[in-house]
Design a protein around this motif. Structure first.
Motif, short mmCIF file in Angstrom:
data_model
loop_
_atom_site.label_atom_id
_atom_site.label_comp_id
_atom_site.label_asym_id
_atom_site.label_seq_id
_atom_site.Cartn_x
_atom_site.Cartn_y
_atom_site.Cartn_z
N ILE A 146 41.75 34.79 42.49
CA ILE A 146 41.42 35.22 41.32
C ILE A 146 42.07 34.24 40.23
O ILE A 146 43.08 33.99 40.34
CB ILE A 146 42.17 36.62 41.02
CG1 ILE A 146 41.12 37.58 41.95
CG2 ILE A 146 42.00 37.04 39.55
CD1 ILE A 146 41.57 39.09 41.54
N SER A 147 41.23 33.97 39.07
CA SER A 147 41.90 33.16 37.99
C SER A 147 40.89 33.35 36.84
O SER A 147 39.71 33.42 36.84
CB SER A 147 41.86 31.66 38.54
OG SER A 147 42.36 30.86 37.41
N HIS A 148 41.49 33.05 35.66
CA HIS A 148 40.88 32.90 34.55
C HIS A 148 40.75 31.52 33.92
O HIS A 148 40.34 31.07 32.76
CB HIS A 148 40.91 33.71 33.50
CG HIS A 148 42.43 33.89 33.00
ND1 HIS A 148 43.36 34.79 33.33
CD2 HIS A 148 42.99 32.91 32.12
CE1 HIS A 148 44.48 34.47 32.88
NE2 HIS A 148 44.19 33.24 31.93
N ASP A 149 41.23 30.42 34.84
CA ASP A 149 41.53 29.13 34.50
C ASP A 149 40.48 28.07 35.18
O ASP A 149 40.71 27.98 36.22
CB ASP A 149 42.98 28.68 34.82
CG ASP A 149 43.36 27.25 34.42
OD1 ASP A 149 42.35 26.42 33.96
OD2 ASP A 149 44.46 26.86 34.17
N PRO A 150 39.48 27.76 34.30
CA PRO A 150 38.33 26.80 35.01
C PRO A 150 39.12 25.51 35.72
O PRO A 150 38.68 25.44 36.63
CB PRO A 150 37.69 26.42 33.79
CG PRO A 150 37.99 27.41 32.59
CD PRO A 150 39.23 27.77 32.84
N LYS A 151 40.27 25.00 35.14
CA LYS A 151 40.73 23.81 35.88
C LYS A 151 41.30 23.97 37.27
O LYS A 151 40.99 23.49 38.07
CB LYS A 151 42.00 23.47 34.95
CG LYS A 151 41.72 22.48 33.92
CD LYS A 151 42.77 21.77 33.17
CE LYS A 151 42.43 21.14 32.13
NZ LYS A 151 43.77 20.81 31.44
N GLU A 152 41.92 25.47 37.17
CA GLU A 152 42.43 25.84 38.68
C GLU A 152 41.12 25.99 39.74
O GLU A 152 41.21 25.40 40.68
CB GLU A 152 43.08 27.02 38.76
CG GLU A 152 44.65 27.09 38.26
CD GLU A 152 45.07 28.51 38.10
OE1 GLU A 152 45.55 28.69 37.03
OE2 GLU A 152 44.86 29.45 38.83
N ILE A 153 40.11 26.41 39.31
CA ILE A 153 39.02 26.90 39.91
C ILE A 153 38.26 25.67 40.45
O ILE A 153 37.95 25.37 41.58
CB ILE A 153 38.06 27.90 39.22
CG1 ILE A 153 38.68 29.10 39.10
CG2 ILE A 153 36.67 27.93 40.06
CD1 ILE A 153 37.97 30.34 38.55
#
Lengths: 376, 231
Positions: free
Chosen positions: A202-209
């Motif tokens: 789960i993430s809201h960070d596009p970079k991580e994803i």
């Protein structure tokens, strides 16, 4: 149409062996309603803004909450089926969870935390996992003395050692500073390469994803907007608004073919004889790597220009043309390059001047510096 | 230094105190856990009943015990016939009376510390494969140890100083039920024993202070062990 990427998800690990769910749960002012079928291998990212229902979905999967109605399966194993009144408690689901906060048990040493959920059958994995996460020298420490990044690593190790069939990670990088974040992301990347277990991240960070996900599920206001391979979701022009945070970029997987040591360059194969040349990458020929090409770094030409500093001139076909409501000056294009979808953004003026249209072959010019190798 | 009578009263007090805490410990934890972690009908009523000994005159408690556990009551007769246990006029009876009086203090302290245990840690344990009992025994209880210790020692101190319910239910029998407060009361009643009474009074204060200090120290020690913080 668009041929699929060189995926890490093989057919044997298709959706029928992965997590499948169809659930509904009323949560105060909105209803979470999700129907998903996830691959049995690789990293699936659940992406959405805060409050979109990502964590609520995770809690349903882990068994920390019950859906009002619905079913959840992992492969053939049924975790929840409300029509039969069946709902496995969390401790019998074999799903590891890495929470936002590390949630280490303060009264156990690191070793005790790691072995808390470890069945005898997983004992042989203790040393490899401890090495993988670099927590060997922390084993005798109390959790209260660990730094944020160390605690997260221990918590990941603890979840892995409980021998789960699925690992859920709820924004595991939250609250870490830049350097720690980068470090922990590298550990997670290593882990996704070395372990067979599917991960829902789960993430809201596009970079991580962009850095770790193979599969992307887009969640908005309690519903699933898209669920497909990362590459394909990011290439969808109709989702540009929802994917705004991704800086409208194409993410593609490429094969390292050779290194040019004289100029410190690496050649990457995209299929169909299309080669990208990027700054030297630390990966052996034959390795797969993931690259990220922002839409602004793709220019189009009708023929291969002779005098230009653009190192990469690739054969492309325009597959689709779209416009954005909130940006009347530009045109969104979906190209096919080699086996890959690739996005580009032009001003409407140049689009019209070049006389571009769907189905036209063009040259995609990509700046050498525009490559973002698989990390932040 | 101390006279044999004084020693007898002190040792008896300690014996009664330890037995009292011993028998209320498990029911106390169970009820504290119910009150801390569950919503059910009659919760307010249970909470009220638990706190009664704190607000009722101790004599009333002693009387109620006599009515319900005395030789005439069916419960008392049953205890006597099956186990040969007689509570009135015995030190066991004094332990029962002191335990009942100390019960609310124990429950309050344990409940507070159970409520302070982060349910998120218990959720984490459940995702690691631990069932309810394992979570309770390995996470909830160990993390409540500071409160448990405080509660147990407070209850012990309360049991040491128990007077009204004890004298009503177990009477004032030298060597059997005459604890420190009862011995002190007896001395005060006898003319010319003021000095001896004063000695017992000072002894009581010392023992109570020691218990409180021990409680503080143990609780701090346990807390520090649990929560070693970043330095």
């Amino acid at each position: 149409m668009i041929t699929t990427r060189n995926s890490t998800i093989s057919t044997s690990a298709g959706p029928e062996n992965g997590l499948r769910l169809d659930v509904r749960k009323c949560l105060g002012n909105f209803t979470l309603q999700a129907r998903l079928s996830l691959p049995a291998r690789g990293v699936t990212a659940l992406f959405g803004v805060s409050g979109s229902g990502k964590t609520s979905l995770l809690r349903l999967i882990a068994g920390l909450d019950r859906p009002d109605e619905g079913v959840i399966h992992i492969g053939k194993r049924c975790l929840v089926d409300t029509t039969r009144g069946h709902c496995l408690p969390p401790h019998r689901r074999r799903i590891g969870v890495v929470f936002q906060e590390a949630r280490l048990f303060p009264h156990y040493r690191v070793r005790g935390n790691l072995t808390y959920g470890m069945p005898a059958s997983a004992r042989s994995r203790f040393d490899p996992i401890v090495d993988l996460l670099g927590i060997g020298r922390l084993l005798d420490r109390m959790p209260g003395t660990l730094s944020g990044g160390e605690a997260r690593r221990v918590s990941i190790g603890r979840a892995l050692l409980s021998d789960p069939e699925l690992l859920l990670m709820d924004e595991p990088l939250t609250g870490l500073d830049g350097a720690r974040k980068h470090e922990l992301l590298r550990y997670i990347l290593t882990l996704t390469r070395d372990l067979e277990i599917p991960i829902v991240y789960i993430s809201h960070d596009p970079k991580e994803i962009s850095a770790i996900a193979d599969h992307l599920v887009l969640i908005e206001a309690g519903g699933v907007v898209a669920s497909d391979s990362l590459e394909r979701v990011l290439s969808r022009i109709d989702l540009t608004t929802q994917l705004g945070g991704f800086d409208a970029a194409s993410v593609l997987e490429a094969l390292v073919t050779r290194h040019d040591d004289e100029y410190a360059l690496t050649h990457l194969d995209l299929g169909n004889d299309q080669t990208l040349v990027v700054p030297l990458v630390d990966a052996p020929p034959g390795a797969r790597c993931r690259i990220r090409i922002p839409v602004h770094d793709v220019a189009l030409a009708l023929s291969s220009p002779a005098d230009t500093s653009y190192r990469n001139r690739l054969d492309a076909v325009i597959k689709r043309v779209g416009t954005l409501q909130d940006s009347p000056t530009s045109v969104e294009l979906l190209l096919e390059v080699g086996h890959h979808p690739m996005r580009a953004r032009l001003t409407r003026k140049s689009f019209d001047e070049l006389g571009l249209a769907e189905g036209m072959p063009v040259k995609a010019l990509i700046r050498c510096v525009a490559f973002d190798m698989r990390h932040l | 230094m101390l006279t044999p009578d004084e020693w007898e009263a002190i040792l008896l007090s300690i014996k009664i105190g330890i037995s009292a805490v011993g028998w209320i410990l498990l029911p106390g934890i169970a009820i504290a856990w119910l009150l801390a972690r569950h919503e059910f009908r009659g919760k307010a009523l249970l909470d009220g009943i638990v706190h009664l000994p704190l607000v009722l005159p101790p004599v009333v408690i002693g009387y109620l015990l006599l009515v319900s556990l005395g030789r005439q009551s069916w419960l008392g007769r049953w205890l006597h016939e099956l186990f040969g246990i007689a509570l009135p006029f015995t030190w066991q009876g004094a332990a029962v009376a002191s335990g009942v009086m100390a019960f609310p203090l124990l429950v309050r302290a344990v409940r507070l510390s159970l409520e302070a245990v982060d349910p998120k840690l218990e959720a984490a344990a459940s995702t690691l494969g631990a069932g309810r009992w394992r979570i309770f025994l390995t996470i909830t209880i160990p993390l409540s140890v500071p409160g448990l210790l405080t509660g147990a020692l407070l209850a012990f101190a309360r049991a040491l100083s128990e007077f009204g319910a004890t004298i009503t239910f177990a009477s004032n029998i030298p060597g059997e039920t005459r604890n420190l407060p009862l011995a002190l009361y007896t001395l005060i009643q006898s003319p010319g024993r003021e000095a001896a009474a004063a000695r017992l009074c000072i002894l009581s204060i010392i023992i109570a202070m020691l218990t409180l200090l021990a409680s503080e120290w143990l609780a701090n020690h346990a807390r520090n062990r649990l929560r070693e913080r970043d330095t």
